[in-house]
Every structure is written in C-alpha cells, then in structure tokens.
Write a protein that holds these residues in place. Sequence first.
Motif, PDB file in Angstrom:
ATOM      1  N   LEU A 235       0.834  -1.204   0.000  1.00  0.00           N
ATOM      2  CA  LEU A 235       0.000   0.000   0.000  1.00  0.00           C
ATOM      3  C   LEU A 235       0.866   1.249   0.000  1.00  0.00           C
ATOM      4  O   LEU A 235       1.951   1.274   0.578  1.00  0.00           O
ATOM      5  N   SER A 236       0.340   2.324  -0.612  1.00  0.00           N
ATOM      6  CA  SER A 236       1.045   3.607  -0.661  1.00  0.00           C
ATOM      7  C   SER A 236       0.059   4.730  -0.343  1.00  0.00           C
ATOM      8  O   SER A 236      -1.106   4.680  -0.757  1.00  0.00           O
ATOM      9  N   ALA A 237       0.516   5.724   0.409  1.00  0.00           N
ATOM     10  CA  ALA A 237      -0.348   6.861   0.753  1.00  0.00           C
ATOM     11  C   ALA A 237       0.426   8.164   0.590  1.00  0.00           C
ATOM     12  O   ALA A 237       1.670   8.180   0.649  1.00  0.00           O
ATOM     13  N   GLN A 238      -0.299   9.258   0.387  1.00  0.00           N
ATOM     14  CA  GLN A 238       0.341  10.552   0.127  1.00  0.00           C
ATOM     15  C   GLN A 238      -0.542  11.682   0.649  1.00  0.00           C
ATOM     16  O   GLN A 238      -1.782  11.562   0.646  1.00  0.00           O
ATOM     17  N   PHE A 239       0.101  12.739   1.098  1.00  0.00           N
ATOM     18  CA  PHE A 239      -0.581  14.002   1.401  1.00  0.00           C
ATOM     19  C   PHE A 239       0.249  15.118   0.799  1.00  0.00           C
ATOM     20  O   PHE A 239       1.487  15.048   0.791  1.00  0.00           O
ATOM     21  N   GLU A 240      -0.408  16.173   0.312  1.00  0.00           N
ATOM     22  CA  GLU A 240       0.297  17.286  -0.338  1.00  0.00           C
ATOM     23  C   GLU A 240      -0.301  18.620   0.094  1.00  0.00           C
ATOM     24  O   GLU A 240      -1.520  18.782   0.139  1.00  0.00           O
ATOM     25  N   HIS A 241       0.581  19.572   0.373  1.00  0.00           N
ATOM     26  CA  HIS A 241       0.167  20.951   0.573  1.00  0.00           C
ATOM     27  C   HIS A 241       1.048  21.872  -0.262  1.00  0.00           C
ATOM     28  O   HIS A 241       2.190  21.532  -0.581  1.00  0.00           O
ATOM     29  N   THR A 242       0.497  23.056  -0.587  1.00  0.00           N
ATOM     30  CA  THR A 242       1.267  24.138  -1.207  1.00  0.00           C
ATOM     31  C   THR A 242       1.608  25.147  -0.119  1.00  0.00           C
ATOM     32  O   THR A 242       0.717  25.570   0.635  1.00  0.00           O
ATOM     33  N   ILE A 243       2.881  25.514  -0.037  1.00  0.00           N
ATOM     34  CA  ILE A 243       3.388  26.276   1.111  1.00  0.00           C
ATOM     35  C   ILE A 243       4.133  27.528   0.672  1.00  0.00           C
ATOM     36  O   ILE A 243       4.918  27.504  -0.277  1.00  0.00           O
ATOM     37  N   LEU A 244       3.882  28.612   1.393  1.00  0.00           N
ATOM     38  CA  LEU A 244       4.595  29.887   1.205  1.00  0.00           C
ATOM     39  C   LEU A 244       5.609  30.046   2.332  1.00  0.00           C
ATOM     40  O   LEU A 244       5.266  29.848   3.502  1.00  0.00           O
ATOM     41  N   VAL A 245       6.841  30.418   1.996  1.00  0.00           N
ATOM     42  CA  VAL A 245       7.816  30.769   3.023  1.00  0.00           C
ATOM     43  C   VAL A 245       7.538  32.207   3.444  1.00  0.00           C
ATOM     44  O   VAL A 245       7.460  33.112   2.605  1.00  0.00           O
ATOM     45  N   THR A 246       7.338  32.419   4.758  1.00  0.00           N
ATOM     46  CA  THR A 246       7.080  33.759   5.298  1.00  0.00           C
ATOM     47  C   THR A 246       8.344  34.266   6.000  1.00  0.00           C
ATOM     48  O   THR A 246       9.329  33.543   6.117  1.00  0.00           O
ATOM     49  N   GLU A 247       8.279  35.504   6.490  1.00  0.00           N
ATOM     50  CA  GLU A 247       9.425  36.082   7.219  1.00  0.00           C
ATOM     51  C   GLU A 247       9.741  35.278   8.474  1.00  0.00           C
ATOM     52  O   GLU A 247      10.883  35.245   8.940  1.00  0.00           O
ATOM     53  N   THR A 248       8.717  34.635   9.031  1.00  0.00           N
ATOM     54  CA  THR A 248       8.883  33.966  10.323  1.00  0.00           C
ATOM     55  C   THR A 248       8.821  32.449  10.223  1.00  0.00           C
ATOM     56  O   THR A 248       9.157  31.762  11.194  1.00  0.00           O
ATOM     57  N   GLY A 249       8.391  31.918   9.108  1.00  0.00           N
ATOM     58  CA  GLY A 249       8.232  30.467   9.019  1.00  0.00           C
ATOM     59  C   GLY A 249       7.552  30.096   7.719  1.00  0.00           C
ATOM     60  O   GLY A 249       8.111  30.291   6.651  1.00  0.00           O
ATOM     61  N   TYR A 250       6.322  29.612   7.826  1.00  0.00           N
ATOM     62  CA  TYR A 250       5.605  29.176   6.628  1.00  0.00           C
ATOM     63  C   TYR A 250       4.123  29.468   6.776  1.00  0.00           C
ATOM     64  O   TYR A 250       3.616  29.638   7.884  1.00  0.00           O
ATOM     65  N   GLU A 251       3.464  29.503   5.629  1.00  0.00           N
ATOM     66  CA  GLU A 251       2.007  29.552   5.593  1.00  0.00           C
ATOM     67  C   GLU A 251       1.553  28.444   4.658  1.00  0.00           C
ATOM     68  O   GLU A 251       2.001  28.391   3.502  1.00  0.00           O
ATOM     69  N   VAL A 252       0.709  27.555   5.147  1.00  0.00           N
ATOM     70  CA  VAL A 252       0.202  26.466   4.324  1.00  0.00           C
ATOM     71  C   VAL A 252      -1.001  26.987   3.547  1.00  0.00           C
ATOM     72  O   VAL A 252      -2.090  27.154   4.097  1.00  0.00           O
ATOM     73  N   LEU A 253      -0.802  27.279   2.272  1.00  0.00           N
ATOM     74  CA  LEU A 253      -1.830  27.967   1.481  1.00  0.00           C
ATOM     75  C   LEU A 253      -3.038  27.075   1.214  1.00  0.00           C
ATOM     76  O   LEU A 253      -4.124  27.579   0.939  1.00  0.00           O
ATOM     77  N   THR A 254      -2.853  25.761   1.291  1.00  0.00           N
ATOM     78  CA  THR A 254      -3.959  24.829   1.041  1.00  0.00           C
ATOM     79  C   THR A 254      -4.567  24.310   2.343  1.00  0.00           C
ATOM     80  O   THR A 254      -5.295  23.326   2.336  1.00  0.00           O
ATOM     81  N   ASP A 255      -4.278  24.981   3.454  1.00  0.00           N
ATOM     82  CA  ASP A 255      -4.846  24.612   4.758  1.00  0.00           C
ATOM     83  C   ASP A 255      -6.110  25.429   5.006  1.00  0.00           C
ATOM     84  O   ASP A 255      -6.043  26.630   5.257  1.00  0.00           O
ATOM     85  N   LEU A 256      -7.271  24.791   4.944  1.00  0.00           N
ATOM     86  CA  LEU A 256      -8.535  25.521   5.124  1.00  0.00           C
ATOM     87  C   LEU A 256      -8.882  25.693   6.592  1.00  0.00           C
ATOM     88  O   LEU A 256      -9.643  26.586   6.952  1.00  0.00           O
TER      89      LEU A 256
END
Length: 269
Positions: A235-256
């Motif tokens: 079996l194989s599984a996957q999760f994907e997000h699109t992420i922006l690097v911010t001044e302080t860390g990250y913002e997960v743009l696909t996180d609702l």
Amino acid sequence: MPTIKIKTAEEIELMRASCRLAALTLKMIEPHIQPGVSTQQLNDLCHEFLVNNNARPSPLNYRGFPKSICTSINQQVCHGIPGPRTLRDGDIINIDVTAHLNGFHGDTNKSFHVGTPIPKAVRLVQVAKKCLDAGIRVIRPKGHFGDIGAAIEVLALKNQCSVVREYCGHGIGREFHEEPAVLHYITDKNGRKLPPGAEFKPGMIFTVEPMVNLGGAEIRVLPDRWTVVTKDHSLSAQFEHTILVTETGYEVLTDLDGEYAEGNLAVLA
Ligand code: MF3
Ligand code: CO
Ligand code: CO
C-alpha cells in the motif's frame, strides 16, 4: 543553481485564492468517497466544482494526462487515471486536485479510507500525514530544502515505511511545476545537499507531497504511462500541501482549517 521565483505580494494573494479553491475541492469531494462510487464520478464532480468556480483543472491535458484529477487507489502511488473502477470497502484512495485560477496553480492531495478502514492502512495513512507535517515544520527563512527530505525520511524509516524517490514536490505559481524539485528523502548525511545551495527565502512557494509505502520504495509505471504503483504491491499513501515561506516560518496555502496556523506567526499576531 535552480532559479526559484520569489512571489510578489500580488502574486501571493492570487496563489492564496487558487490554493484555497483546490483545498475546497478536496473538502467538497470527501463525502462522496463511498463504496460503489467510480473514480470517474469523483473526477466529474471535481471538474464541475472547479469550472463552476471560474477555474480549470490543471491536470487535464497536462503532458497528455486525460482527466481532471488524479485518483490513486491502494498500491497505486500517484497519477492514477480516473475511470470505471468503483471504490470498495477498505480501499484507500488519494485524490490530487490542482486548480488553475486567475493564472496561478494551487495543488493539494489527501489519502482517504473507503468505508471501514483496515488497520494496516490506518497506520500507513497516519504515517504519511505525519511525514508531510514533519517536512513542513522545518520551513523557515535560512533553513534549507534538504531539511524537508531529511525530516520526512527519518520519520518514515522510524515507522518501518519507505519514501518514493522518483517523484518530488515542486515550485508552483504561473506554472504547474516550477523549480525547485523538493526531494522527500535524505540527500546526504546532513540532509543538506539538494537543490544545491538553496535556502528558503520569504516569498518562495512550493509543494511538499511525500509518497510513503508500507513496503519497499521501488515503483513502476503501468502501461497506461501514468499510473505509478509499488513494485512489491504494498500500500502507498500521500498528502500534499502548497506552502509559502514567510518572514517567520511558513504559511500552508492549502490549509482551510487553520491546522498549521502556528507555522505563520504573522497570521497569529
Ligand atoms: N498534482 C500532481 C502533483 O502533485 C501532478 C499531477 S500531473 C498529472 O504534482 F498530469 F498527472 F495530472
Ligand atoms: Co504537486
Ligand atoms: Co498534486
């Protein structure tokens, strides 16, 4: 040296919208993931939803891909083509949605259980999600792309799982796949080799999308030239997000849901 684009404030706003729509599409489709539903039906629902929201499904006709989303079941790793196959109780299915809205792509995927989950699939899906989260958590200015793969593979191996090497995360923006390739495995003993010299900088946007197998890491591509499967049928599984690097860390743009809000101190402030 790969040229990794730094997005402007205007581009980031547009990326937020594309990413949000891709994530909304996954949320829309989730209740339809039931025994007896065909992957073609899931494809058509996602296609309609994207078009009704003024977007296009990025996969459709991308390098000849024939459908609007990717649906990858059980031992399928990624790039499964929707069709007549109906979902069965105990299957796992990854749905990968990419929305092209106002000139920008947003890309996200998730693995789901169909009906009653089977225990080894539950474990795999949990490990795959934790691998994505571990890869995201290292993102901050001056950190290195190699940190992502190191965090992911260490966690996968600790859980007796393996990470697929042939497919990577990617920069994303006006193009579906931009530089750099984001590797999900350890690249040298420090995990700090590839892409050469690349540090995270505010304004970079890329995906993290580890494919995690219960067995070996080896894959092959089916004669349909798209569907990637594990060589040992595990079996194989996957999760994907699109992420922006911010001044302080990250913002997960696909996180609702604000699940990753702590990664962006600017959002919390
Ligand atoms: N959405 C996939 C990714 O995460 C790419 C799919 S390419 C396709 O990069 F042609 F198969 F759609
Ligand atoms: Co992607
Ligand atoms: Co994707």
